[in-house]
Design a protein around this motif. Structure first.
Motif: not given
Length: 195
Positions: A55-61, A77-81, A90-93, A95-98
Protein backbone atom coordinates in the motif's frame (compact mmCIF):
# COMPACT_ATOMS: atom_id res chain seq x y z
CA UNK A 1 -22.30 47.84 47.22
CA UNK A 2 -22.84 50.08 50.22
CA UNK A 3 -19.80 50.08 52.58
CA UNK A 4 -19.47 52.24 55.66
CA UNK A 5 -16.21 53.62 57.04
CA UNK A 6 -15.60 50.82 59.53
CA UNK A 7 -16.17 48.02 56.90
CA UNK A 8 -13.82 49.79 54.46
CA UNK A 9 -10.96 49.73 57.06
CA UNK A 10 -11.60 46.02 57.75
CA UNK A 11 -11.41 45.16 54.01
CA UNK A 12 -8.19 47.16 53.58
CA UNK A 13 -6.59 45.59 56.69
CA UNK A 14 -7.47 42.09 55.44
CA UNK A 15 -5.97 42.80 52.01
CA UNK A 16 -2.76 44.22 53.56
CA UNK A 17 -2.43 41.19 55.84
CA UNK A 18 -2.87 38.80 52.89
CA UNK A 19 -0.28 40.51 50.72
CA UNK A 20 2.17 40.72 53.65
CA UNK A 21 1.85 36.98 54.28
CA UNK A 22 2.36 36.29 50.55
CA UNK A 23 5.42 38.57 50.49
CA UNK A 24 6.95 36.55 53.33
CA UNK A 25 6.79 33.37 51.21
CA UNK A 26 3.58 31.81 52.45
CA UNK A 27 2.08 31.36 48.96
CA UNK A 28 0.05 28.38 47.76
CA UNK A 29 1.81 25.63 45.76
CA UNK A 30 1.54 25.13 42.01
CA UNK A 31 -1.81 23.96 40.76
CA UNK A 32 -1.97 20.26 39.93
CA UNK A 33 -4.04 20.82 36.81
CA UNK A 34 -1.19 22.19 34.71
CA UNK A 35 -0.64 21.01 31.13
CA UNK A 36 1.98 18.40 30.28
CA UNK A 37 4.95 19.21 28.08
CA UNK A 38 4.43 18.07 24.49
CA UNK A 39 6.51 14.89 24.10
CA UNK A 40 7.46 15.70 20.48
CA UNK A 41 8.62 19.23 21.33
CA UNK A 42 12.37 18.77 20.69
CA UNK A 43 12.09 15.74 18.40
CA UNK A 44 13.34 15.52 14.83
CA UNK A 45 10.54 14.56 12.44
CA UNK A 46 11.32 12.34 9.45
CA UNK A 47 8.82 11.22 6.78
CA UNK A 48 9.04 7.64 5.60
CA UNK A 49 7.01 4.90 3.94
CA UNK A 50 5.77 1.82 5.79
CA UNK A 51 7.66 -1.28 4.67
CA UNK A 52 5.10 -3.96 5.45
CA UNK A 53 2.89 -4.26 2.39
CA UNK A 54 2.37 -2.79 -1.03
CA UNK A 55 0.00 0.00 0.00
CA UNK A 56 2.82 2.42 0.84
CA UNK A 57 1.29 4.28 3.78
CA UNK A 58 3.05 7.42 4.97
CA UNK A 59 4.81 7.55 8.34
CA UNK A 60 6.08 10.29 10.60
CA UNK A 61 9.02 9.07 12.68
CA UNK A 62 10.26 11.08 15.66
CA UNK A 63 13.71 10.78 17.19
CA UNK A 64 15.95 12.70 19.54
CA UNK A 65 19.11 11.53 17.78
CA UNK A 66 21.44 13.41 15.51
CA UNK A 67 21.45 10.80 12.75
CA UNK A 68 24.44 8.89 14.12
CA UNK A 69 24.88 5.12 14.06
CA UNK A 70 22.73 4.74 17.18
CA UNK A 71 19.76 6.55 15.62
CA UNK A 72 17.68 3.34 15.82
CA UNK A 73 17.68 3.55 19.60
CA UNK A 74 16.58 7.18 19.54
CA UNK A 75 13.31 6.67 17.60
CA UNK A 76 10.62 6.97 20.24
CA UNK A 77 7.38 7.64 18.33
CA UNK A 78 5.89 6.57 14.97
CA UNK A 79 2.52 7.69 13.64
CA UNK A 80 0.64 7.96 10.37
CA UNK A 81 1.30 10.97 8.14
CA UNK A 82 -1.95 12.94 7.74
CA UNK A 83 -0.57 14.72 4.66
CA UNK A 84 0.24 11.47 2.80
CA UNK A 85 -2.08 10.95 -0.21
CA UNK A 86 -2.31 7.17 0.21
CA UNK A 87 -3.20 6.68 3.87
CA UNK A 88 -4.08 10.21 5.07
CA UNK A 89 -2.69 9.42 8.52
CA UNK A 90 -4.23 5.97 8.96
CA UNK A 91 -2.13 2.89 9.73
CA UNK A 92 -3.04 -0.78 9.93
CA UNK A 93 -2.13 -2.74 13.09
CA UNK A 94 1.23 -3.79 11.61
CA UNK A 95 2.09 -0.21 10.72
CA UNK A 96 0.95 1.05 14.10
CA UNK A 97 3.29 -1.47 15.75
CA UNK A 98 6.40 -0.41 13.82
CA UNK A 99 8.03 1.03 16.94
CA UNK A 100 8.16 -2.46 18.46
CA UNK A 101 9.72 -3.77 15.25
CA UNK A 102 12.39 -1.06 15.28
CA UNK A 103 13.39 -1.85 18.87
CA UNK A 104 13.07 -5.65 18.65
CA UNK A 105 16.05 -7.68 19.78
CA UNK A 106 15.26 -10.28 17.08
CA UNK A 107 15.47 -7.78 14.23
CA UNK A 108 18.08 -8.70 11.63
CA UNK A 109 20.54 -5.81 11.30
CA UNK A 110 23.31 -7.34 9.20
CA UNK A 111 23.66 -10.00 6.49
CA UNK A 112 24.10 -13.62 7.50
CA UNK A 113 25.16 -16.67 5.49
CA UNK A 114 24.43 -20.35 6.05
CA UNK A 115 26.73 -22.68 4.16
CA UNK A 116 25.19 -25.69 2.36
CA UNK A 117 24.65 -28.53 4.84
CA UNK A 118 25.32 -26.31 7.85
CA UNK A 119 22.84 -25.63 10.61
CA UNK A 120 24.46 -22.37 11.75
CA UNK A 121 24.25 -18.84 10.39
CA UNK A 122 27.41 -16.78 10.29
CA UNK A 123 27.59 -13.02 10.15
CA UNK A 124 29.22 -11.54 7.05
CA UNK A 125 29.91 -7.99 5.92
CA UNK A 126 27.73 -6.08 3.45
CA UNK A 127 30.57 -6.17 0.91
CA UNK A 128 30.80 -9.96 1.20
CA UNK A 129 27.02 -10.33 0.81
CA UNK A 130 26.79 -8.09 -2.25
CA UNK A 131 29.85 -9.68 -3.88
CA UNK A 132 28.42 -13.16 -3.29
CA UNK A 133 25.04 -12.18 -4.77
CA UNK A 134 26.73 -10.59 -7.80
CA UNK A 135 28.96 -13.64 -8.33
CA UNK A 136 26.03 -16.08 -8.11
CA UNK A 137 23.97 -13.97 -10.53
CA UNK A 138 26.86 -13.76 -13.00
CA UNK A 139 27.54 -17.51 -12.86
CA UNK A 140 23.83 -18.34 -13.34
CA UNK A 141 23.45 -15.87 -16.20
CA UNK A 142 26.54 -17.22 -17.98
CA UNK A 143 25.25 -20.80 -17.63
CA UNK A 144 21.63 -20.16 -18.63
CA UNK A 145 21.62 -17.16 -20.99
CA UNK A 146 19.73 -17.76 -24.24
CA UNK A 147 20.94 -15.63 -27.15
CA UNK A 148 18.77 -17.04 -29.96
CA UNK A 149 15.65 -19.14 -30.10
CA UNK A 150 15.06 -22.27 -32.26
CA UNK A 151 14.39 -20.15 -35.36
CA UNK A 152 17.68 -18.27 -34.97
CA UNK A 153 16.08 -15.01 -33.85
CA UNK A 154 18.08 -13.04 -31.25
CA UNK A 155 16.13 -13.05 -27.96
CA UNK A 156 18.79 -12.43 -25.23
CA UNK A 157 16.84 -14.05 -22.38
CA UNK A 158 17.82 -15.15 -18.90
CA UNK A 159 15.02 -17.50 -17.87
CA UNK A 160 16.45 -19.20 -14.76
CA UNK A 161 16.34 -16.14 -12.46
CA UNK A 162 13.64 -13.60 -11.65
CA UNK A 163 13.40 -10.38 -9.73
CA UNK A 164 10.94 -9.30 -7.05
CA UNK A 165 10.66 -5.52 -6.84
CA UNK A 166 9.52 -3.27 -4.00
CA UNK A 167 6.03 -1.89 -4.38
CA UNK A 168 6.45 1.08 -2.04
CA UNK A 169 9.21 2.56 -4.20
CA UNK A 170 8.76 5.67 -6.31
CA UNK A 171 7.96 5.57 -10.03
CA UNK A 172 11.52 6.59 -10.82
CA UNK A 173 12.94 3.73 -8.75
CA UNK A 174 10.52 1.31 -10.42
CA UNK A 175 11.64 2.46 -13.86
CA UNK A 176 15.33 2.03 -13.00
CA UNK A 177 14.68 -1.40 -11.48
CA UNK A 178 12.79 -2.47 -14.59
CA UNK A 179 15.59 -1.24 -16.88
CA UNK A 180 18.19 -3.07 -14.76
CA UNK A 181 16.29 -6.37 -14.81
CA UNK A 182 15.45 -6.18 -18.52
CA UNK A 183 19.02 -5.23 -19.46
CA UNK A 184 20.20 -8.47 -17.84
CA UNK A 185 17.64 -10.39 -19.93
CA UNK A 186 15.27 -11.30 -17.08
CA UNK A 187 11.69 -11.98 -18.08
CA UNK A 188 10.37 -12.95 -14.64
CA UNK A 189 10.00 -9.53 -13.03
CA UNK A 190 7.23 -9.15 -10.48
CA UNK A 191 6.15 -6.74 -7.80
CA UNK A 192 5.62 -7.17 -4.07
CA UNK A 193 2.04 -5.96 -4.47
CA UNK A 194 1.07 -9.22 -6.19
CA UNK A 195 2.67 -11.47 -3.59
Amino acid sequence: MNVNRRQFFRICAGGMAGTTVAALGFTPGAALAETRNYKLLRAKEVRNTCTYCSVGCGLLMYSLGDGSKNARASIFHIEGDPDHPVSRGALCPKGAGLLDYVHSENRLRYPEYRAPGSDKWQRISWDEALNRIARLMKDDRDANFVETNAQGVTVNRWLSTGMLCASAASNETGMLTQKFARSLGMLAVDNQARV
